[in-house]
Design an enzyme around this catalytic site. Structure first.
Site, PDB file in Angstrom:
ATOM      1  CB  SER A  77      -8.741   0.993   5.369  1.00  0.00           C
ATOM      2  OG  SER A  77      -9.538   2.088   5.096  1.00  0.00           O
TER       3      SER A  77
ATOM      4  CB  SER B 120      -8.469   3.573   2.673  1.00  0.00           C
ATOM      5  OG  SER B 120      -7.513   2.868   3.557  1.00  0.00           O
TER       6      SER B 120
ATOM      7  CE  LYS C 245      -4.114   1.938   2.510  1.00  0.00           C
ATOM      8  NZ  LYS C 245      -5.146   1.948   3.561  1.00  0.00           N
TER       9      LYS C 245
HETATM   10  N1  GLN Z   1     -13.336   4.367   5.587  1.00  0.00           N
HETATM   11  C1  GLN Z   1     -13.026   4.694   6.938  1.00  0.00           C
HETATM   12  C2  GLN Z   1     -12.530   6.288   6.970  1.00  0.00           C
HETATM   13  O1  GLN Z   1     -12.613   6.970   5.861  1.00  0.00           O
HETATM   14  C3  GLN Z   1     -11.822   3.902   7.341  1.00  0.00           C
HETATM   15  C4  GLN Z   1     -10.608   4.035   6.665  1.00  0.00           C
HETATM   16  C5  GLN Z   1      -9.272   3.364   7.065  1.00  0.00           C
HETATM   17  O2  GLN Z   1      -9.281   2.257   7.827  1.00  0.00           O
HETATM   18  N2  GLN Z   1      -8.166   3.812   6.988  1.00  0.00           N
HETATM   19  O3  GLN Z   1     -11.981   6.894   7.805  1.00  0.00           O
END
Ligand code: GLN
Length: 487
Positions: free
Chosen positions: A179, A155, A80
């Site tokens: 995410s 994400s 990532k």
């Molecule tokens: N979807 C969540 C957010 O927008 C979690 C994102 C994540 O776990 N990095 O914050």
């Protein structure tokens, strides 16, 4: 050379590499060719490091020839794009870091590289990991390999799509509010968020430091065990890293489900859950009983407070973490600044995307004097109550079973104008981060339109072994994890 080794599991590839029935260099070249033909459709990678990967593969082959290979030696992986990789572009999918080449390496990637894993490239993601659909990336949306008109989740959407489309053997993602697990569920792969502190955060670009945790994204639970074995462990460079021995995850992988008590939290099966997901999870519950587990109803009454709590705490931490991007030392800088103030203002206005700006504004607001007690402090107290709920449940059961997401992958663009709807995608994953617990998402079926559905297993702090063996038992008895999209 096998006809298409890209669809094999990491465990199988590792075996073939060790027996020298396949070379890492051939394997890496096959993945690189596949990336070249498929990545333009899916956009899972931001950067592909062809030369670096071939060099690392040659080194791995030499090590394997000398019989000094480990489980990950020669295995092609994706990373990532928020893990700093020395000398290799690391953008966090943001314009503000579009030209950032880190002078140092994250602990996780340095451990993986030391074990001989070959980094093919850096995978796409939501900007600064803020999002649930991979639509906030400065480098374009990622498409779900199962249906290109749909999101892959976020994400870690690029990481999930890359594993699902077999554009690498495994990837690493990060999970602040879901995410790893949410995109894993939506793309039909296995995604594992370890206990907060189990894996070092050193060299991970910070979003919300009290929640961020790295983990593996793979085709199977067994592959996750192999990845985590190398990733986990204490790191003096991360003050929140847990100083506890890392158990042998492979040794307990076949422990099975007999006699294990699995809690079914009522709040995760309430309204909002799609009919298809509910039906498939019901079926999976039966399978767990058939495998010897005892299902026990439990309640986590604070579940409904998780999203508002998270959207106070995570932006608060983000607003502080993201203060460092000012155009002075690294990253994007606006053109022709009039003075220092103009430099700061325009660099940040031009460099951050709108979701990131929304989080910075939310976070700054809840931390400002006069609002701190009402929002930030209150949210910290609710966070404790959420953790206490889990604690009470784990006094009665060994694991919790729930859907990972309320629905399957939605259409690209469907929620971009409605942030609250987007935030609700993480309703079943966020509380786990607030409590710091480990949890996995594994494929457990499909909806009527052939989109994958994920099942979540949540464990006690540091019980990664218990989660992996339960997930493995289920995967030994089912074949959902073996299905892959037709590209
Ligand atoms: N979807 C969540 C957010 O927008 C979690 C994102 C994540 O776990 N990095 O914050």
């Amino acid at each position: 050379m096998l006809s298409d080794p890209t669809t094999l599991t990491l465990a199988k590839l590792s075996e073939l590499l060790k027996k020298r029935q396949i070379s890492s260099e051939d394997l890496v070249n096959t993945f690189l060719e596949k990336i070249e033909s498929q990545n333009p459709n899916i956009n899972a990678y931001i950067t592909v490091d062809k030369a670096g990967a071939i060099k690392a593969a040659k080194d791995a082959d030499a090590r394997l020839d000398a019989k000094q290979g480990e489980a990950l030696t020669g295995i092609p992986i994706g990373v990532k794009d928020l893990f700093c990789t020395k000398g290799l572009l690391t953008t966090c999918a943001s314009k503000i870091l579009h030209n950032f080449i880190p002078p140092y390496e994250s602990t996780v990637t340095s451990r993986l590289k030391a074990a001989g894993a070959v980094v093919l490239g850096k995978t796409n993601m939501d900007e600064f990991a803020m999002g649930s659909s991979n639509e906030t990336s400065h480098f374009g949306v990622v498409k779900n390999p199962w249906d290109h008109s749909r999101i892959p989740g976020g994400s870690s959407g690029g990481s999930a799509a890359a594993v699902s489309a077999s554009l690498c053997s495994a990837t690493i993602g990060t999970d602040t509010g879901g995410s790893i697990r949410q995109p894993a569920a939506l793309t039909g792969i296995t995604g594992f968020k370890p206990t907060y502190g189990r894996v070092s955060r050193f060299g991970m670009i910070a979003f919300a430091s009290s929640l961020d945790q790295a983990g593996p994204m793979t085709k199977t639970a067994q592959d996750s065990a192999l990845m985590l074995q190398t990733m986990a462990g204490h790191d003096a460079k991360d003050a929140t890293s847990i100083n506890a021995p890392v158990p042998d995850y492979m040794a307990s992988l076949n422990d099975g489900l007999k006699g294990r008590k699995i809690g079914i939290p009522a709040e995760y099966f309430a309204s909002g859950l799609s009919q298809d997901v509910a039906t498939v999870i019901e079926e999976a519950k039966k399978q767990f009983t058939d495998l010897g587990a005892e299902l026990v109803p439990v309640s986590l009454p604070t579940t409904k407070h998780a999203i508002p709590t998270y959207y106070i705490l995570a932006p608060a931490e983000a607003s502080s973490n993201l203060a460092r991007y000012d155009g002075v030392r690294f990253g994007y800088r606006c053109e022709d600044p009039q003075d220092i103030k103009d430099l700061y203002f325009r660099t940040r206005a031009e460099g951050f995307g709108s979701e990131v700006k929304r989080r910075i504004m939310l976070g700054t607001y809840v931390l400002s004097s006069g609002y701190y007690d009402a929002y930030y402090l209150k949210a910290q107290k609710v966070r404790r109550l959420i953790a206490d709920d889990f604690k009470a449940a784990f006094a009665k059961v060994d694991l919790l079973l729930a859907p990972t997401t309320p629905d399957t992958a939605f259409k690209l663009g469907a929620k971009t104008d409605d942030p609250v709807q987007m935030y609700l995608s993480d309703i079943f994953t966020i509380n786990v981060n607030l409590a710091g617990l480990p949890a996995i998402s594994i494929p457990c079926g499909f909806d009527k339109t052939n989109l994958p559905i994920g099942l979540q297993l949540i464990g006690r702090p540091l019980d990664e072994s218990g989660i992996l063996s339960a997930a493995h038992a289920y995967q030994q008895a089912t074949d959902w994890h073996t299905r892959s999209p037709i590209l």
